[in-house]
Design a protein around this motif. Structure first.
Motif, PDB file in Angstrom:
ATOM      1  N   LEU A 244      76.281  17.298   2.963  1.00 23.20           N
ATOM      2  CA  LEU A 244      76.140  17.026   4.386  1.00 23.20           C
ATOM      3  C   LEU A 244      74.875  17.636   4.978  1.00 23.20           C
ATOM      4  N   ALA A 245      74.607  18.910   4.679  1.00 26.00           N
ATOM      5  CA  ALA A 245      73.420  19.565   5.257  1.00 26.00           C
ATOM      6  C   ALA A 245      72.141  18.895   4.777  1.00 26.00           C
ATOM      7  N   ALA A 246      72.057  18.608   3.475  1.00 27.19           N
ATOM      8  CA  ALA A 246      70.853  17.988   2.926  1.00 27.19           C
ATOM      9  C   ALA A 246      70.597  16.621   3.551  1.00 27.19           C
ATOM     10  N   LEU A 247      71.654  15.853   3.797  1.00 21.34           N
ATOM     11  CA  LEU A 247      71.483  14.530   4.404  1.00 21.34           C
ATOM     12  C   LEU A 247      70.969  14.647   5.836  1.00 21.34           C
ATOM     13  N   GLN A 248      71.403  15.688   6.551  1.00 17.16           N
ATOM     14  CA  GLN A 248      70.897  15.902   7.905  1.00 17.16           C
ATOM     15  C   GLN A 248      69.423  16.308   7.883  1.00 17.16           C
ATOM     16  N   VAL A 249      69.031  17.087   6.886  1.00 20.54           N
ATOM     17  CA  VAL A 249      67.613  17.454   6.757  1.00 20.54           C
ATOM     18  C   VAL A 249      66.766  16.216   6.532  1.00 20.54           C
ATOM     19  N   ARG A 250      67.220  15.306   5.700  1.00 19.75           N
ATOM     20  CA  ARG A 250      66.479  14.056   5.480  1.00 19.75           C
ATOM     21  C   ARG A 250      66.262  13.313   6.795  1.00 19.75           C
ATOM     22  N   LYS A 251      67.309  13.249   7.631  1.00 17.51           N
ATOM     23  CA  LYS A 251      67.188  12.540   8.910  1.00 17.51           C
ATOM     24  C   LYS A 251      66.137  13.191   9.804  1.00 17.51           C
ATOM     25  N   ILE A 252      66.142  14.529   9.859  1.00 15.79           N
ATOM     26  CA  ILE A 252      65.173  15.231  10.694  1.00 15.79           C
ATOM     27  C   ILE A 252      63.755  14.968  10.212  1.00 15.79           C
ATOM     28  N   LEU A 253      63.542  15.050   8.909  1.00 18.61           N
ATOM     29  CA  LEU A 253      62.199  14.827   8.377  1.00 18.61           C
ATOM     30  C   LEU A 253      61.722  13.407   8.644  1.00 18.61           C
TER      31      LEU A 253
ATOM     32  N   THR B   7      70.158  21.078  15.530  1.00 12.21           N
ATOM     33  CA  THR B   7      69.299  20.879  16.688  1.00 12.21           C
ATOM     34  C   THR B   7      68.393  19.703  16.345  1.00 12.21           C
ATOM     35  N   GLU B   8      67.447  19.417  17.201  1.00 13.72           N
ATOM     36  CA  GLU B   8      66.543  18.295  16.919  1.00 13.72           C
ATOM     37  C   GLU B   8      65.707  18.536  15.661  1.00 13.72           C
ATOM     38  N   THR B   9      65.452  19.811  15.338  1.00 14.65           N
ATOM     39  CA  THR B   9      64.536  20.103  14.229  1.00 14.65           C
ATOM     40  C   THR B   9      65.091  21.060  13.197  1.00 14.65           C
ATOM     41  N   THR B  10      66.335  21.540  13.350  1.00 14.19           N
ATOM     42  CA  THR B  10      66.880  22.516  12.404  1.00 14.19           C
ATOM     43  C   THR B  10      68.294  22.130  11.979  1.00 14.19           C
ATOM     44  N   VAL B  11      68.679  22.668  10.834  1.00 11.31           N
ATOM     45  CA  VAL B  11      70.040  22.515  10.329  1.00 11.31           C
ATOM     46  C   VAL B  11      70.540  23.896   9.908  1.00 11.31           C
TER      47      VAL B  11
ATOM     48  N   TYR C 270      86.611  40.336  -3.024  1.00  9.37           N
ATOM     49  CA  TYR C 270      86.070  40.530  -1.676  1.00  9.37           C
ATOM     50  C   TYR C 270      85.804  39.170  -1.028  1.00  9.37           C
ATOM     51  N   PRO C 271      86.086  39.033   0.292  1.00  7.28           N
ATOM     52  CA  PRO C 271      85.714  37.800   0.999  1.00  7.28           C
ATOM     53  C   PRO C 271      84.201  37.610   0.953  1.00  7.28           C
ATOM     54  N   GLN C 272      83.762  36.361   0.921  1.00 11.82           N
ATOM     55  CA  GLN C 272      82.334  36.073   0.814  1.00 11.82           C
ATOM     56  C   GLN C 272      81.972  34.945   1.776  1.00 11.82           C
ATOM     57  N   ARG C 273      80.749  35.009   2.273  1.00 14.62           N
ATOM     58  CA  ARG C 273      80.296  34.029   3.259  1.00 14.62           C
ATOM     59  C   ARG C 273      78.904  33.533   2.884  1.00 14.62           C
ATOM     60  N   GLU C 274      78.750  32.247   2.947  1.00 14.90           N
ATOM     61  CA  GLU C 274      77.460  31.593   2.663  1.00 14.90           C
ATOM     62  C   GLU C 274      76.879  31.069   3.966  1.00 14.90           C
ATOM     63  N   GLU C 275      75.599  31.316   4.184  1.00 16.01           N
ATOM     64  CA  GLU C 275      74.894  30.748   5.328  1.00 16.01           C
ATOM     65  C   GLU C 275      73.568  30.172   4.841  1.00 16.01           C
ATOM     66  N   GLY C 276      73.194  29.045   5.404  1.00 15.81           N
ATOM     67  CA  GLY C 276      71.916  28.434   5.046  1.00 15.81           C
ATOM     68  C   GLY C 276      71.256  27.856   6.280  1.00 15.81           C
ATOM     69  N   ALA C 277      69.939  27.769   6.248  1.00 16.50           N
ATOM     70  CA  ALA C 277      69.233  27.231   7.407  1.00 16.50           C
ATOM     71  C   ALA C 277      67.940  26.559   6.986  1.00 16.50           C
ATOM     72  N   PHE C 278      67.814  25.288   7.350  1.00 14.55           N
ATOM     73  CA  PHE C 278      66.533  24.576   7.302  1.00 14.55           C
ATOM     74  C   PHE C 278      65.888  24.837   8.649  1.00 14.55           C
ATOM     75  N   LEU C 279      64.872  25.715   8.661  1.00 14.58           N
ATOM     76  CA  LEU C 279      64.286  26.182   9.915  1.00 14.58           C
ATOM     77  C   LEU C 279      63.025  25.422  10.316  1.00 14.58           C
ATOM     78  N   ALA C 280      62.379  24.808   9.342  1.00  7.01           N
ATOM     79  CA  ALA C 280      61.140  24.075   9.581  1.00  7.01           C
ATOM     80  C   ALA C 280      60.860  23.251   8.327  1.00  7.01           C
ATOM     81  N   PRO C 281      59.972  22.253   8.406  1.00 12.19           N
ATOM     82  CA  PRO C 281      59.677  21.456   7.202  1.00 12.19           C
ATOM     83  C   PRO C 281      59.196  22.280   6.016  1.00 12.19           C
ATOM     84  N   GLY C 282      58.684  23.490   6.280  1.00 10.09           N
ATOM     85  CA  GLY C 282      58.198  24.317   5.185  1.00 10.09           C
ATOM     86  C   GLY C 282      59.005  25.571   4.946  1.00 10.09           C
ATOM     87  N   LEU C 283      60.217  25.695   5.523  1.00  9.87           N
ATOM     88  CA  LEU C 283      60.927  26.968   5.432  1.00  9.87           C
ATOM     89  C   LEU C 283      62.440  26.802   5.412  1.00  9.87           C
ATOM     90  N   TRP C 284      63.054  27.441   4.403  1.00  8.07           N
ATOM     91  CA  TRP C 284      64.499  27.637   4.330  1.00  8.07           C
ATOM     92  C   TRP C 284      64.770  29.137   4.325  1.00  8.07           C
TER      93      TRP C 284
END
Length: 339
Positions: A322-331, A188-192, A219-233
Motif C-alpha cells: 500500500l505505501a509503495a503504491l502511494q509513493v508511485r502516485k505522488i511521483l 500528504t500531497e508529497t509524503t507517505v 518485546y512489543p515492536q513497532r515499525e515506522e516508515g516515511a517517504f519524505l521527498a523524492p530523494g529521501l526515506w
C-alpha cells in the motif's frame, strides 16, 4: 507491455555526495542525467556547477580549485561559484555570457543536497532535516554505492519490509516471519508515512548479543516508515524494552536515493541507533547491514535486467504494497506538475 515507471521530478533535493567526499579537489558526479561538479571554496561552503567547460566539452571535475574558482584542466577558463567565467588565460577580456550552470546546494546531516530543478523554488522547499545523522545521542554508520536499477525499484523496496525475512533471515527480526499486522498509512500531497505495531517477539540473535538484552524474552515492536521527498526515506524500528532492562532500543534507517539516469541510482544509506554506544558495536553491526543491503542491490539490479529485457508486466500487489503504491502516485503527480 505497459510502462508503469513514475519518472523523477527535477524540483527536488537529491543527495549527490556525502559531506566527507567534497573538498578542495573537484568531485564529479551525475544526477538526473546531468553532469555536476562539487567543490568547496575558501569559506568551506560547497558549490555545485555543471561539469562541462563552456569552451569545449571537457569536464571541469578534471581541473582544479583555485581559491573560490574552479579552473578547467583544458582551456584554463576559471569559473566562480555562480558559474560565471571570470578569467581566460589567453586574453584579457572574458567572452560575453561565458558561464556554466550553477545549482543550489545545502548540507544537511552529513549529506550534500543539490537542487537541479527551477532555482527559484529551492529556497521555498528546503531539504528535510535529518538531525539524527549528526546528533551525538545517536550512533551512526553507513555506506554508499550505485545500483544499476531505476530509482522506482528502490522506492518500491523501501515501502515494504516484509520481504526482509525472505531475503535475509539472519538480519530479520523473528516477528517478520509471521503474518504482518495491518499497515496504517498517512498521506500528504508529497509524503507517505506508515506504521504497524507487531506483537511481542524475541530480538534477533545479533541484536541481543550487541545490546545485552535478553535473547529469549519477547518485546512489543513497532515499525515506522516515511517517504519524505523524492530523494529521501527515513524509517525506524522500535523494540519496547522495560526501563529496568535498558529501555526501548531504536534503529533509524536513512536512505538518500539519487537517480543518476533512468537505470542507475546512487544510494547513500545510514543506520543509526540509540543503544550500544561505541565503535566496537558499530564494527559488529556494519557487516550485517552491509550484507543485507548488498543482497537487496543484487535483487533490484536483477529486476532492472528483467524489465530491460521483457518490459513491465502486470504485477500482483498485496496489502503490504500500500505505501509503495502511494509513493508511485505522488511521483507521477510531481512529474506531471512539472509539465
Amino acid at each position: 507491455m505497459r510502462d508503469r515507471s513514475a519518472g523523477c521530478p527535477r524540483n527536488a533535493w537529491y543527495a549527490l555526495a556525502a559531506s566527507a567526499e567534497v573538498g578542495s579537489t573537484p568531485f564529479g558526479t551525475r544526477a538526473l542525467d546531468t553532469p555536476v561538479v562539487l567543490f568547496r571554496v575558501s569559506d568551506g561552503s560547497v558549490v555545485a556547477l555543471g561539469d562541462r567547460d563552456a569552451h569545449r566539452p571537457y569536464p571541469l571535475s578534471l581541473g582544479h580549485v583555485d581559491g573560490d574558482t574552479i579552473v578547467s584542466g583544458y582551456s584554463g577558463f576559471a569559473y566562480d561559484r555562480t558559474g560565471a567565467c571570470v578569467r581566460v588565460p589567453s586574453q584579457a577580456q572574458v567572452p560575453y555570457g561565458a558561464r556554466v550552470p550553477s545549482y543550489p546546494v545545502r548540507e544537511e546531516g552529513d549529506l550534500v543536497w543539490v537542487w537541479l530543478g527551477e532555482p527559484s523554488l529551492a529556497e521555498r522547499r528546503p531539504p528535510v532535516p535529518v538531525p539524527w545523522l549528526t546528533d551525538a545521542s545517536w550512533e551512526t554508520f553507513g555506506g554508499q554505492w550505485e545500483t544499476a536499477a531505476g530509482v522506482g525499484l528502490l522506492h518500491d523496496n523501501f515501502g515494504d519490509i516484509t520481504h526482509v525475512a525472505v531475503v535475509d533471515p539472519v538480519i530479520s527480526p523473528p516477528v517478520l516471519a509471521g503474518v504482518a499486522p495491518a499497515l496504517e498509512v498517512e498521506l500528504t500531497e508529497t509524503t507517505v508515512h506508515f506504521h504497524r505495531d507487531w506483537p511481542a517477539a524475541p530480538l534477533p540473535e545479533w541484536q541481543a548479543k550487541i545490546s545485552g538484552a535478553s535473547a529469549t524474552a519477547s518485546y512489543p515492536q513497532r515499525e515506522e516508515g516515511a517517504f519524505l521527498a523524492p530523494g529521501l526515506w527515513a524509517d525506524r524500528w522500535d523494540v519496547v524494552i522495560p526501563a529496568e532492562e535498558g529501555g526501548t532500543q531504536t534503529f533509524r534507517f536513512t536512505h538518500a536515493v539519487t537517480p543518476v539516469d533512468d537505470r542507475h541510482t546512487r544510494h547513500i544509506w545510514r543506520v543509526s541507533r540509540n543503544f550500544a554506544p561505541g565503535a566496537e558495536a558499530s564494527d559488529m553491526l556494519r557487516p550485517i547491514f552491509e550484507s543485507y543491503y548488498l543482497k537487496v542491490r543484487e535483487i533490484l539490479e536483477t529486476m532492472q535486467q528483467v524489465i530491460d529485457r521483457d518490459g513491465y508486466g502486470e504485477d500482483v500487489n498485496v496489502a503490504a504494497d500500500l505505501a509503495a503504491l502511494q509513493v508511485r502516485k505522488i511521483l507521477r503527480r510531481l512529474v506531471a506538475d512539472e509539465g
